[in-house]
Design an enzyme around this catalytic site. Sequence first.
Site, PDB file in Angstrom:
ATOM      1  N   GLU A 412       8.878   8.734   4.953  1.00  0.00           N
ATOM      2  CA  GLU A 412       7.872   8.697   6.013  1.00  0.00           C
ATOM      3  C   GLU A 412       8.475   8.873   7.398  1.00  0.00           C
ATOM      4  OE1 GLU A 412       5.749   5.071   4.790  1.00  0.00           O
ATOM      5  OE2 GLU A 412       4.242   6.408   3.967  1.00  0.00           O
ATOM      6  N   GLU A 488       5.679   7.427  -5.064  1.00  0.00           N
ATOM      7  CA  GLU A 488       5.062   6.098  -5.009  1.00  0.00           C
ATOM      8  C   GLU A 488       3.665   6.227  -5.595  1.00  0.00           C
ATOM      9  OE1 GLU A 488       5.159   4.208  -1.118  1.00  0.00           O
ATOM     10  OE2 GLU A 488       7.115   5.113  -0.718  1.00  0.00           O
TER      11      GLU A 488
HETATM   12  C1  GAL Z   1       4.187   3.824   1.562  1.00  0.00           C
HETATM   13  C2  GAL Z   1       5.573   3.556   2.056  1.00  0.00           C
HETATM   14  C3  GAL Z   1       6.148   2.299   1.479  1.00  0.00           C
HETATM   15  C4  GAL Z   1       5.158   1.184   1.546  1.00  0.00           C
HETATM   16  C5  GAL Z   1       3.906   1.580   0.825  1.00  0.00           C
HETATM   17  C6  GAL Z   1       2.824   0.552   0.899  1.00  0.00           C
HETATM   18  O1  GAL Z   1       3.499   4.591   2.474  1.00  0.00           O
HETATM   19  O2  GAL Z   1       6.425   4.613   1.783  1.00  0.00           O
HETATM   20  O3  GAL Z   1       7.318   1.984   2.175  1.00  0.00           O
HETATM   21  O4  GAL Z   1       4.835   0.945   2.879  1.00  0.00           O
HETATM   22  O5  GAL Z   1       3.376   2.721   1.421  1.00  0.00           O
HETATM   23  O6  GAL Z   1       3.195  -0.673   0.438  1.00  0.00           O
END
Ligand code: GAL
Length: 957
Positions: A412, A488
């Site tokens: 990010e 993620e």
């Molecule tokens: C993503 C980010 C993570 C964490 C997650 C939400 O956008 O890469 O570091 O913030 O969201 O828990």
Amino acid sequence: MADLDTDYVEDRAPGHGRRAPRARFDSDAPRLELDGPWRFRAAAGLGDLTPGFEAPAFDDTHWDRLPVPSCWQLHGVGAPAYTNVTYPFPIDPPRVPDENPTGEYRRAFTLPGDWPAGRGLLRFDGVDSCFAVWLNGVRLGDGKGSRMPTEFDATDALRPGRNVLAVRVHQWSAGSYLEDQDMWWLSGIFRSVRLLSRPAGGLDDFFVHADYDHTTGAGTLRVETSAAARLTLPALGLTDADPAGPHVFDHVVPWSAEQPHLYLGELTTDGERIHVRVGFRTVAVEDGLLKVNGRPLLLRGVNRHEWDPETGRTLSDDTMLRDVLLMKRHNINAVRTSHYPPSSEFLALCDEYGLWVVDECDLETHGFEQVDWRGNPTADAHWREACLDRMRRVVERDKNHPSVIMWSLGNESGTGENLAAMAAWTRDRDPSRPIHYEGDRDSGYVDVYSRMYADHAETELIGRAAEPATGDPELDAHRRRLPFILCEYAHAMGNGPGGLTEYQRLFETYPRLQGGFVWEWIDHGIARRTADGRQFFAYGGDFGEPVHDGNFVADGLVLPDRTPSPGLAEYKKVIEPVRIAVDADARIIEVRNVHDFRDTSHLRFRWQAADDGEPCTEAALDVPVLAPGERTVLPWPDLPDAGEGERVLTVVAELAHDEPWARAGHEIAWGQAVTGEPSRAPEPGPRATVRRTADRLELGPARFDPATGALRRLGGLPLDGPRLDVWRAPTDNDVLGPRLADRWRAFGLHRLTTRVLGVDVNAEGLTVVTRAAPAGGDSALTTTYRWQADDTALRLHLTVEPAGDWPLPVPRIGVRLALPGWIDTVDWYGRGPGEAYRDTTAAARLGRFRRGVDAMQTPYVRPQENGNRREVRRARLTGDGGGLEVTGGFDLTVRRWTSEQLDAARHTCDLAPGDQVYVNLDAAHHGIGTASCGPGTLPEHTLHAGPTALHLTLRGL
Ligand code: GAL
């Protein structure tokens, strides 16, 4: 002379006086561990520094002590602060606040008498966020890049005998702009410090290239060394060979996460012996797929932050090993080191135990999003060197780990030329590993298309390569040819994540979808105690932070103390590397090996039949060894005739022998099928009729309140309820995202009031009708309780009919009753042993289970709905005073507080047992989803208010 030059703090440069980055390795060259108690003084800012603190003669005896490594906020110095995206200081790069907490550290050490001649290096494995170093008053340099090693040449400053090391560490620096990861802001020397002897004729660096040719089984080994050296690898017949080779071996055992074969050996020079561990594997993106050793991977991964609830980002070797073992035991095969390189020791464990690693650079500039990415460092040439430096330090440190199969540029950080430059440098330095970065949406400079939190529908589109086009046709064509991963997904915050099964189905359907990494491994709760000594885990806002993101920091598959949450059990089941389908209609058992590399010879299979949950027979199941991708179909075993009731056939795959990460017998996968119908409660005896007195209604063993029709007593058991209940303490997934919980509250679901429409004694028994509705609205739920009884048991036929508009899902539909507080044990036949909701049911198998009431709870860091057991056929709730048996088909929750108390609690310590035990018997629940970050509950798991029925038989015990 006092050195109060602190210009380096706001300098974008990554450091001064540092040594070039190089591989991390163990050798027989002497080293001195400098961990332990250091003298420490906390300064409020740069205006509060101690002049001359670096002088060896400086008297620090009045200073405190602080352990190294540690995060100072966890030792009472300042306070932890949590933000996700927001910088906790004004965005004014590269400047930082005047209030810049600074730690002054000092430590004396004695150089051993036999310390060899040659160079000495001081290595800091991790200092957050910026520091300067003096040895014996001589300034060695300064550095930034918190989660990466920094080395200084100490040779000229080192003295025989006593030496004094002084380090100044600043919480904020220009580097902080590059370290905006979603985690606690913690500072200090948080990883080890060592003095390393670099003997004359030693080796500074080496780069192992160990390729595997899957078509022939041959391995090619080439080791680049920074100076002349010899290579010995006994198992491959190499003794004192030229490391450069290339050495070609006709047959090697390749390395994979499933079978992590390492060849142990040594690099030797005249001055040093270095341990090397070689794993042969070839990573490639070809035919649009990410492959290792010629086979496409399916990543069953997690994002792992380094976290310990007591020590923060300082982890012991034991803790790292615990993580690896827990992951392996839960079928996890991959780790993304979000969002920085972990301790090297962790990667060594991944090499040894077998986990695919996406090694991520310590880079995140997410907070610039809040100013429309103005001044984003990754797109500003002034920051180029700082970005490149970070990438070089990851790649150089970790390049010899076979487990590392991809480099990730960071997280990010928008997009920009500096990221492209990092990718270009990396590709040149290490062409053997693909490059990952999710923020590059067009995938112009990466080798895999990566996204986070894409919902199921979009993921499926990508699986079919039918995603919407990017702006640039050339880039679009490139991206469309890339494999896809969800770096993620499935945000494991609080109760959940829901919808894992559906994601996995997509991954296993579309080859382009090569799996992903659940967000995230561990809740970053900080262990704290109440005044009376009860432990709880603190989250954002608990330390008075003016800006914070609450419990968003607690979103892991394990609780802060590494207790597996139900989400981890669910994930283990969903990603089983062996699929067992027990088919009751066709009377077959299908076993599929979905490992990528390993056959099933390490597994043994067994089956068990149970009648109404009572195991009746079991035996080994002969399953032929299946190659990866192979399947077999077997007939059902010969089973004794089923008696009355429900028969459940369970087939289990477990380890046949000990593995380094689990014992023989450890369960890997299972499947179940059910035949027949569960036994009903015994047929009722002659129907009882209602006896009425002035202050009570009696029906069989039950006593009711004549005015409200509420059940008050069953035999000797006092109880209150059952009453309609549609509320649950909102989960994090209910609260965040589209904020379903706010809609529930606005509608008034948490404050229904009830009016009794009728208490009617009739020939059947007793019928009670109520209308429950929120204030201010005309939507209502009409509930009809039809009670019948014989001498010993009470039957409830309950129907719920909505009236008016119900434009929103409802949390649950069922009843709640209160029992005496001495009830302490639950035995049930249904799904278990763990918590399950309709979209988190994969791991819950049918069986008989017993738990204490307290153990029925899942202590999520922020209290919320939890502990549901699904599809329960029979439950007994007992204690010293007797108990209650409930039969029927229902979901079951048992707790020592009400849903309202659970809802009001902010931390687990806010929940205190009262003198009642509350039991929810539900016909249905709304699913869990993962809307705290990602898609909400899927339509098929959404509970709408609709006509609902629940049939229960209650018996006092
Ligand atoms: C993503 C980010 C993570 C964490 C997650 C939400 O956008 O890469 O570091 O913030 O969201 O828990």
